[in-house]
Design a protein around this motif. Structure first.
Motif, PDB file in Angstrom:
ATOM      1  N   ASP A   1       0.828  -1.204   0.000  1.00  0.00           N
ATOM      2  CA  ASP A   1       0.000   0.000   0.000  1.00  0.00           C
ATOM      3  C   ASP A   1       0.859   1.249   0.000  1.00  0.00           C
ATOM      4  N   LYS A   2       1.991   1.194   0.634  1.00  0.00           N
ATOM      5  CA  LYS A   2       2.841   2.373   0.725  1.00  0.00           C
ATOM      6  C   LYS A   2       3.581   2.661  -0.567  1.00  0.00           C
ATOM      7  N   ILE A   3       3.907   1.654  -1.309  1.00  0.00           N
ATOM      8  CA  ILE A   3       4.759   1.896  -2.460  1.00  0.00           C
ATOM      9  C   ILE A   3       4.008   1.998  -3.787  1.00  0.00           C
ATOM     10  N   THR A   4       2.685   1.938  -3.765  1.00  0.00           N
ATOM     11  CA  THR A   4       1.920   2.117  -4.993  1.00  0.00           C
ATOM     12  C   THR A   4       0.945   3.276  -4.820  1.00  0.00           C
ATOM     13  N   VAL A   5       0.574   3.853  -5.939  1.00  0.00           N
ATOM     14  CA  VAL A   5      -0.413   4.936  -5.916  1.00  0.00           C
ATOM     15  C   VAL A   5      -1.781   4.300  -5.727  1.00  0.00           C
ATOM     16  N   GLN A   6      -2.467   4.691  -4.651  1.00  0.00           N
ATOM     17  CA  GLN A   6      -3.758   4.109  -4.321  1.00  0.00           C
ATOM     18  C   GLN A   6      -4.935   5.008  -4.726  1.00  0.00           C
ATOM     19  N   LYS A   7      -4.692   6.311  -4.765  1.00  0.00           N
ATOM     20  CA  LYS A   7      -5.800   7.244  -4.956  1.00  0.00           C
ATOM     21  C   LYS A   7      -5.292   8.484  -5.682  1.00  0.00           C
ATOM     22  N   ILE A   8      -6.173   9.120  -6.422  1.00  0.00           N
ATOM     23  CA  ILE A   8      -5.830  10.361  -7.126  1.00  0.00           C
ATOM     24  C   ILE A   8      -6.771  11.455  -6.640  1.00  0.00           C
TER      25      ILE A   8
ATOM     26  N   ALA B   1       6.874   8.793 -10.426  1.00  0.00           N
ATOM     27  CA  ALA B   1       7.778   9.937 -10.283  1.00  0.00           C
ATOM     28  C   ALA B   1       8.550  10.184 -11.580  1.00  0.00           C
ATOM     29  N   LYS B   2       8.932   9.111 -12.264  1.00  0.00           N
ATOM     30  CA  LYS B   2       9.646   9.270 -13.539  1.00  0.00           C
ATOM     31  C   LYS B   2       8.744   9.841 -14.619  1.00  0.00           C
ATOM     32  N   SER B   3       7.454   9.552 -14.540  1.00  0.00           N
ATOM     33  CA  SER B   3       6.531  10.031 -15.573  1.00  0.00           C
ATOM     34  C   SER B   3       5.782  11.289 -15.128  1.00  0.00           C
ATOM     35  N   LYS B   4       6.347  12.019 -14.199  1.00  0.00           N
ATOM     36  CA  LYS B   4       5.704  13.238 -13.689  1.00  0.00           C
ATOM     37  C   LYS B   4       5.509  14.267 -14.802  1.00  0.00           C
ATOM     38  N   GLU B   5       6.498  14.450 -15.639  1.00  0.00           N
ATOM     39  CA  GLU B   5       6.394  15.422 -16.730  1.00  0.00           C
ATOM     40  C   GLU B   5       5.335  15.003 -17.748  1.00  0.00           C
ATOM     41  N   LEU B   6       5.241  13.720 -17.996  1.00  0.00           N
ATOM     42  CA  LEU B   6       4.218  13.216 -18.912  1.00  0.00           C
ATOM     43  C   LEU B   6       2.819  13.495 -18.363  1.00  0.00           C
ATOM     44  N   ILE B   7       2.631  13.265 -17.083  1.00  0.00           N
ATOM     45  CA  ILE B   7       1.334  13.548 -16.450  1.00  0.00           C
ATOM     46  C   ILE B   7       1.008  15.030 -16.562  1.00  0.00           C
ATOM     47  N   LYS B   8       2.008  15.861 -16.323  1.00  0.00           N
ATOM     48  CA  LYS B   8       1.813  17.316 -16.438  1.00  0.00           C
ATOM     49  C   LYS B   8       1.380  17.697 -17.848  1.00  0.00           C
TER      50      LYS B   8
ATOM     51  N   ILE C   1       3.414  13.367  -5.149  1.00  0.00           N
ATOM     52  CA  ILE C   1       3.341  11.945  -5.503  1.00  0.00           C
ATOM     53  C   ILE C   1       3.664  11.131  -4.261  1.00  0.00           C
ATOM     54  N   TYR C   2       2.668  10.420  -3.809  1.00  0.00           N
ATOM     55  CA  TYR C   2       2.825   9.486  -2.695  1.00  0.00           C
ATOM     56  C   TYR C   2       1.772   8.410  -2.904  1.00  0.00           C
ATOM     57  N   THR C   3       1.346   7.734  -1.888  1.00  0.00           N
ATOM     58  CA  THR C   3       0.309   6.720  -2.091  1.00  0.00           C
ATOM     59  C   THR C   3      -0.968   7.361  -2.624  1.00  0.00           C
ATOM     60  N   THR C   4      -1.130   8.641  -2.332  1.00  0.00           N
ATOM     61  CA  THR C   4      -2.206   9.418  -2.930  1.00  0.00           C
ATOM     62  C   THR C   4      -1.559  10.465  -3.819  1.00  0.00           C
TER      63      THR C   4
ATOM     64  N   MET D   1      -4.303   5.963 -15.388  1.00  0.00           N
ATOM     65  CA  MET D   1      -3.363   4.881 -15.679  1.00  0.00           C
ATOM     66  C   MET D   1      -2.261   4.791 -14.622  1.00  0.00           C
ATOM     67  N   VAL D   2      -2.096   5.814 -13.778  1.00  0.00           N
ATOM     68  CA  VAL D   2      -1.060   5.767 -12.740  1.00  0.00           C
ATOM     69  C   VAL D   2      -1.532   5.027 -11.495  1.00  0.00           C
TER      70      VAL D   2
END
Length: 167
Positions: free
Chosen positions: A75-82, A122-129, A153-156, A112-113
């Motif tokens: 739970d800590k290392i994946t994105v759970q919520k946006i 975190a690597k695709s932060k610019e793509l998301i932007k 960028i964290y679990t949420t 998709m994240v």
């Protein structure tokens, strides 16, 4: 046919009496030894059963802790919520429904994240932007651009957006 009269001879009487008494004594000794062995084995079996129960309980506790730690780590290392928030919707006098629909549209664009590990996001932060900023939004017959003000960028995944007129 007749049984010989051994009962009259004292030597045979002593022999049969000795066999009877010897048999009774050996039977008593057998019962005593067998009983002692059974008691020792019963104690050993009971002790081993108690040990096995304790070890099974310990295994259950360890497995539960292990699974809980694994779940917490996943739970800590994946994105759970946006979470998407448009911070200046009142400035353009937009109704709450339009703001909500815009937030939902952005959330659908970047869904998709979800369940991706934090390093990949975190690597695709610019793509998301770029995904968010390159798509114009039409609200109340006017075209707006979204500008990313803050992205955490964290679990949420929390993103604060700002509306600007599209020129």
């Amino acid at each position: 046919m007749r049984i010989p009269p051994y009962y009259r001879k004292p030597s045979w009487q002593r022999f049969f009496a000795g066999m009877g008494i010897g048999g009774a004594i050996s039977w008593c000794i057998f019962l005593y030894i067998f009983g002692v062995w059974q008691e020792e084995n019963s104690k050993l079996i009971q002790t081993q059963q108690n040990e096995i129960e304790e070890l099974k309980n310990d295994i259950k506790i360890w497995q539960a802790d292990y699974e809980e730690l694994n779940q917490r780590n996943l739970d800590k290392i994946t994105v759970q919520k946006i979470n998407i928030k448009i911070i200046n919707g009142e400035r353009y006098r937009l109704d709450d429904l339009s703001v909500f629909q815009t937030e939902e549209a952005v959330r659908d664009d970047i869904k998709m994240v979800l369940a991706k590990d934090l390093e990949t996001v975190a690597k695709s932060k610019e793509l998301i932007k770029k995904i968010i900023e390159n798509e114009p939004v039409k609200l109340n017959e006017k075209r707006y651009k979204l500008k990313v003000r803050e992205m955490v960028i964290y679990t949420t995944l929390s993103i604060q957006l700002e509306l600007q007129f599209d020129e």
